[in-house]
Structures are given as C-alpha cells and as structure tokens.
Enzyme design. Sequence first.
Site, mmCIF file in Angstrom:
data_model
loop_
_atom_site.group_PDB
_atom_site.id
_atom_site.type_symbol
_atom_site.label_atom_id
_atom_site.label_comp_id
_atom_site.label_asym_id
_atom_site.label_seq_id
_atom_site.Cartn_x
_atom_site.Cartn_y
_atom_site.Cartn_z
ATOM 1 N N LYS A 53 -31.050 -30.914 -9.102
ATOM 2 C CA LYS A 53 -30.894 -30.219 -7.846
ATOM 3 C C LYS A 53 -30.873 -28.787 -8.149
ATOM 4 C CE LYS A 53 -27.157 -29.631 -4.337
ATOM 5 N NZ LYS A 53 -26.007 -30.254 -3.540
ATOM 6 N N SER A 110 -25.654 -31.843 1.125
ATOM 7 C CA SER A 110 -26.564 -30.911 0.840
ATOM 8 C C SER A 110 -27.511 -31.412 -0.125
ATOM 9 C CB SER A 110 -26.035 -29.563 0.470
ATOM 10 O OG SER A 110 -25.076 -29.913 -0.946
ATOM 11 N N SER A 122 -21.404 -33.983 -0.643
ATOM 12 C CA SER A 122 -22.937 -33.751 -0.665
ATOM 13 C C SER A 122 -23.834 -34.600 -1.546
ATOM 14 C CB SER A 122 -23.065 -32.277 -1.026
ATOM 15 O OG SER A 122 -22.799 -31.305 -0.122
#
Lengths: 485, 482
Positions: A76, A151, A175
């Site tokens: 990420k 997210s 997330s």
Amino acid sequence: MHEKTLAEQSKALAAGEISSVELTQHYLGRIETLDPQFNSYITVTGDQALEAARQADARRAAGDFNALTGIPLAHKDLFCTEGVRTSCGSKILDNFIAPYESTVTANFRDAGAIMLGKTNMDEFAMGSSNENSFYGAVKNPWDIKAIPGGSSGGSAACIAAQLAAGATGTDTGGSIRQPASMCGITGIKPTYGRVSRWGMIAYASSLDQAGPMTRTAEDAAMMLNVMAGFDPKDSTCINKEVPDYTADLDKPLDGLKIGLPKEFFAEGLDSGVEQVVRDAIREYEKLGATIKEVSLPNAALSLPAYYVIAPAEASTNLSRFDGVRFGYRCENPKNLEDLYKRSRSEGFGEEVQRRILVGTYALSSGYYDAYYRKAQQIRRLVREDFTKALSEVDVLMGPNAPTPAFDLGANTKDPVSMYLQDIYTISLNLAGLPGMSVPAGFVNGRPVGLQIIGRDFDEARLLNIGHKFQQVTDWHLQSPTGLTA
Amino acid sequence: MAWEAVIGLEIHVQLATKTKIFSGASTAFGAAPNTQACAVDLGLPGVLPVLNAEAVNMAIKFGLGIDAEINKINAFERKNYFYPDLPKGYQTTQLERPIVGAGHVDIMLDDGSSKSVRIHHAHLEEDAGKSLHEDFQGMSGIDLNRAGTPLIEIVTEPDMSNAKEAVAFAKKLHSIVTTLGICDGEMSQGSMRFDVNVSVRPKGESKLGTRTETKNLNSFRFMERAINKEIERQIDLIEDGGTVIQETRLYNGDTDEARSMRSKEEANDYRYFPCPDLLPVVIEDSLLDKLRGEMPEMPDAKKARFIRDLGLGEYDAEILSGDQTTAAYFEATAKTSGDAKLAANWVMGELSKSLNQNEIAISNSPVTAEMLGGLILRIKDNTISGKIAKQVFEALWNGEGKDADEVIEKKGLKQVTDTGAIETMIDEVLAANAQQVDNYRAAPVEKRGKMIGFFVGQCMKASKGKANPGMVNQILKKKLEG
C-alpha cells in the site's frame, strides 16, 4: 502461476519449478497488460523488483531462504519505501521519495520478498471506496462499474485481479476488511500494537494497524509471520512473542463458540449480505461450532465516536504537510501564511480537507470536552462491550459492510452515507481488537465477506477459523472473468 | 501612589542528554545547520517518537532537587500551531499531567533574609528549531538542529516582587540544575531561557493587575533590566490614564529596547490533546529510589554544611555554595590549607577579583585550588605575610612558578623572623627619623597607638615587606617606649 496462492508459489520456488525472476516478470507483465483497467497500482517498481528477484534466487540457491524469499508482493502506498515515491494517494506527496524504509516493508525486504510496486488507496487512507485518490479511482476486478472498497482498495483489487498473490494494507476503520470483503479476498487487521507503525504514514495513530491481504487465510498467516513483532521504534508496539501463525491453521473447530452481535444484523443491513453471512455461519455449525446471540449495546455510538477521534488525530498528524520541507508547495507564495494555505488547499483533496476541518473543530477550545473527551469515553464503553461479549464466546461473526460493493460515484455526494460503510468495522478499531474478512459468497455477482472478530492477540485463532472455512468452501478460489493475460 | 510588582517566571532548561528527547540525533551545540536533525526531527511522514529515558531521569532529578512531588503517571500532549521551525506542526509537551508537581526554591535576599518561591510544576517537552532571519536576503533560514532537544519548562507561582528577587531566583535555579548535572547552564547558548510575567498593582491591593510576558531572556543582566523596564512602563502607562494589555513582549538586550510581539487576541488556540504516538509515562518506585541515591548534595544542603562544619558565615556560605565549580574549588582550597575561613576569604577576594578582571571561569583559573591552598599554608606558618601573599598570588596567576614555595624561593620573599636582623633594621629606621621619635615620645599615650603606624610602615618598606609585621610591632614598641 498467478492462479496459485502465495503458499503454492512458495512451494514452487522451493521445488525449483520456477524462479523468482520468472515469477516477478510474469506479474510485471500482467500488471502492464491488465492494470490499466483497474488502476490498482500507483507506482510499479519493475527494475528494482527484478534486481531483488535475482538476489532472492541467489539466496535460495545458497540455501539462505524462508517461505517468502522470492515471493512478489505489493505494498500500500502509505508504507515509506526508501528511494521510491510514497504518495499516500495524495497530490501533496506526489513528489515525495521516501528517504527511509518502514518496518513492515523492511521486514519483507529482509525476508527476501519482492516489491512489485505501490498500490492505490484513498488519499491518506480516508475513504471507503478508493474514489478519494489523487491517482484516480480503483475499479473492482469483479465488476469494473463497482468500487473495490477502501481505503486499501488498490491492494484488494490487485489480489482479486491476481496482479500479486499478497499485498499489505492498513486498517483504521475497516480499510483492510471492507475492501477484502468487496473484492472477494482474505484480509486481517491484527490487534493494535501487533505490527509496527514505523514508516506508515499516519492517518489516526491510535487506530491505524497494518495487515496482510491475500487470497487465503494460509497466505495471510505466512505474511503476518513476517509483519508482526515488537519494534522499539514504535512506542505503541507491544512486546509480545509472535507465534508461528501457520502452525495451528488446521486445528479442528469442535466446540468453537461463535457470538453474533445482534446490533450487526439490525436495520440497514442488505438482505443479500445477511444471507451470505448467515450461510457462512451455518458452515461453521457443520464444523462443530455453536452459535450464541450477544450484544454490543454501544456499537451504534462507534460511528460518531470514530468520526471525532480519527479526524482529530488526523488534523494534527497532517500538519507536517505544510509545503516547507517536502511535498507539494504552491507556486509563488506571497508570504508564509499564503504558503501554508495554498500548499494545503491545493495539495489535499476534498475528503482530507473535510476531516482536517472536522478534527480541528473537535479539538478547539470550548468544544474539546463535548467532542473529543466524550468520544474517548464512548471508546472505553465500546471496548467494554467487546470484552464482555468475548468473555461469553470465542469469536464474533458478522458482516463487514452493510452492502456489497456499490457503483462508482454512487455515494460520493453524501459523506455520511459513505461513512455508514464502516458501521460494522470501526468499533473494532476503537477497541483495538483483531478482525478478519474471508470470502463467503456473492450478491449480484459482487463478492461479500464474513467478518470474524477475536480477542486481543488472537490472530492465530482467527486465521485457523478462516482456514478451516476455506477447506470446505471455494469462494476464495473463484476469480473474476477476463483476467487472462 | 506607591506601586508593587508581581513577577512569575517560566524557564526553559535544556537537558544535558546526549540525544534528543524523541530521536537518536545528537544534541551537541554549534554544529552546521540541519546536520543534527534526523527523519524524526524533520517530521518526515511516517516517523514516530520514542521517549529518551535519560530525559525522564533528569526531569525527575530536578523534581527531587526542589522537593517536589513526582507525578508517577504523566503524559505527553500535542500543542498544535504552524511555524516553519516546528516541523510536525505541533510541539510534543505536557499539559494536564506534567512530570514534576509543586515544589519550592529558596532564595536569599539582599538583607540576608530568605524567601521561598513556589514552583507550580515542571514539564518535559521538545524544543523547536531556529528561524534565522538575518542572513538571507528576503528569505528566512531554518535550522532544525535544536528541534527535539529535551527541555523542562519550569513554571513558578507569581511570588517575586522585584527584579532583584527574580534574578536571585534565576541564579539559584541555575545553581540547582548545574549541581544536578541536568543542564550545562550555558545561558549564552540558550541552555536556560527565561520568560518573565510582570504585572503591577497599587501597594496593598490584593487583586492582580494585567500581566505581560517578556520572552526568551538569556542573561541575568538582561533579565534584571527587562523587568525593571517593564515595571516602569506599566506604572507610567497606568499613571497616564492608560491600561496594560495582556501581550507577549520581546526585549533586546543589546539595544535595551522592548516591543510588543503579539496580543492575547492574536494568540493561537493550541488544540492540546494527548499524543497518540506515546504511551503515558509510568514511573516506578524503584526508579525513584535509584535516582534518589544518585542525587548530589544540593546547594542548600551544602550551604548548611559550610556553616555547620566549616564555620563560615551565612553570606560566605551562600556565595560559595551557589555554584558547583566554585564550591568544589573552595572545598579543595580549604582542605589543602586546613583553614576554611582563610580559604573563603581568598576565593571570594583575590581569586574572584582576578577571575572577574580577566573574564575567566573558575574552572579555567591559572591558580588551582591546590596552589591557593599551598599559598595559604605559607601564610599560616608565618613564611610570608598576608601582604606578600598577594604578590605570590599574582606571580602564580602569571605563571611564574608551579606553587607558592617556588615563587617565595625564587623571589626571596621569605619573611624575616630573625630578631637580630629586625632589631638592626629598626635601629636604622629610628636613627633616620630622630624627629619623629622625639614627637612620639612627647605625645600623650593615647595618641601613640596611631603614631607607631608610621614607624611600622618605614620598617616594612626597608625590609621590602619581608619583615614579620608582628615582630616589627613588638620590637618597635619596646625600643620607642625605651
């Protein structure tokens, strides 16, 4: 090769059936061909990945390796990676080349895992649909009209699209679990303090926690073995021995006591999602578990408490993005105030600005007691609810989100309806407990996951429970169509 | 109308840790700009603070040194404001739960009486970097070397009523932190910085007037001047029909000018809240016990011992116990010479005068405590007189010998104690001053005491100061009285 799970790839590498360079090249090729339609990667680090793969092959040849040596992964884009742009999905960090490595990515690097690139995400991890990215929305590989969740939407989508077998994510209010659920993959948010936050760009420090996103629970266990552990550089990291998360995956579930929080099955839950979740729970009964209804009476207060605490922490965590030392700086500032105002107004997206404003307001003199202090009191009540429920049962189960993945753009005009996406996930972050999502079915062709919640540091138990489910179901093995390349 | 001032201080003391409060970067002073700022100090994305245990220990020692309560659970908060030399956009500090609670520092006033200044609390925090506005045309430079340097901020109650008291307090505090070894005390390098809160009110009034805060005073002299100037300004303002407004002021010691920096209306809302990156600090009793065992003798205890064991007077004891190095020098001198009173006189007299004139710190004194002690020994055993001793001291100061004995030997300063030699010399002096001898003998007895001084002076002059003054006196008297 991309159909194989991470565990299978590890075996293939060990057996010499494939080299890390071949595996890495294969993924890089797929990313180049397929990712333009999903936008799951922000940055692809092809050259570095191949160099690392060559070194990994050499390590394997020299007998110096572990299960992850040579395995390509995606990270990420909020983990700082030395010498590589770390954008956090934001224009304000579009030019930021991190000068140091996060503990999580350093652990993978040291284990010999390969970084394919950095995945897309909601800006500063603020969002539930991955539509808040400076680099554009991510599309759900199961249906490109749908959001992938957020997210960690890029990480979830790249696993679903088989553009990596494993990815890192972070979970502040859901997330990891919510996008995992919506993309039909497995994701686990460990107990707060289990994984170091050093080098993870902070959204809400007291809630942020990194975890693996994979196709199977077994793969997640293998990744968590590398991620978890004490780090003296993170004062909130807990110094507790890390078990081998793969050791107990096959433990029988006889006598497992599952609690269903009645508040998680109340009004607002999509009937299709409820059906998937209840069917999954029935599978567990077949595996020897017993079911009990429990209550989390303060669960409804989690959402407002979270949307005070998280923005409050974010409002000060994000103060360092001021255009002075790094990141975006506005053109021709007239003076210091102009530099601050324009750099931040031009550099941050709308949702980030909204949360900075909300958080600033909540911490302001005269409002602190009514908002921040009250929210912290609620947080303690939420934690007590979980402690009580988890004293009656071993784990809790329920949905991750009220609906399957919705269409892109469907909720962008109303922030509150977007925030409601997190209603079943954020209470866990407030309580600090571990939670996992495993694929459990589909609603109108879009994946739906089952959320499993455990006691503090019960990650091994959760992975065991997820793995046993995956031994008797094949939801996690299904893949979207149109991925041949 | 008679006015009285009310003064409270806030003092930033830089702790003498090797590394910063939340990072491993060095705290050494004077490095090239931005060479001692690591990723944490720069506030890069993703970095996290880790509390320096040594800073905690030093803060605790300060608390123990001023008889304060130590808060066994204390916590850090973020103080939010934007400024280029504040990299994270917040300062990590303590507000609701400071490490050191209420304590007191006792000072001696000019009239010899003492006063206790109450300490409200002291808390740990990180220093900011420095903004440099002078050297860059149309721009400001930022040096983040200082960012993250550990500080304790000490807040007093408004217990002082004039600049002299405030300075006496500041000096005492300096003495406490340097004795504890928690601060290098280098005020010119910003190691101790004083903010003074001043208000005035009619004498006898119990309600406090509006106060102003003058920030960042880094010398005792500037502090005294700034306070006096501010008291005067406020009184003039009120007497002219104006009102004092609550504001922050800056004092420039070089120009002796003060100006307003910002008023209360412009003050920030700092949005304090508990820092989520740091756990509350829990201080175990075992740590407190360990640190208690490491405490040095504090200035007040030292003073009491000087009075009790060494027989010094209150004033001498106060002066000599105030500064760690001075106290050590004095004690070494007293030990070598075996005479604490003479040692005190010499340290506070000749030595102190020479140090001041040459602007030399006592730690760099060319005359060491051992040399001075040796010199005093020679006074005591009558090898030299007190007057000659000053010559010997000067010679030692100028490096003309390794110790008093060598100087005395080389310069032939040994006192003449041979009765015969002294008698011969006296006879010569009396013969050369026959008129004065007659006058003396004609004078009434009560006037002779004074007149004998003339003959003593002549004799000492004739002996170049080397004659034993006691013997000269005695023999002279005998011969004059005939």
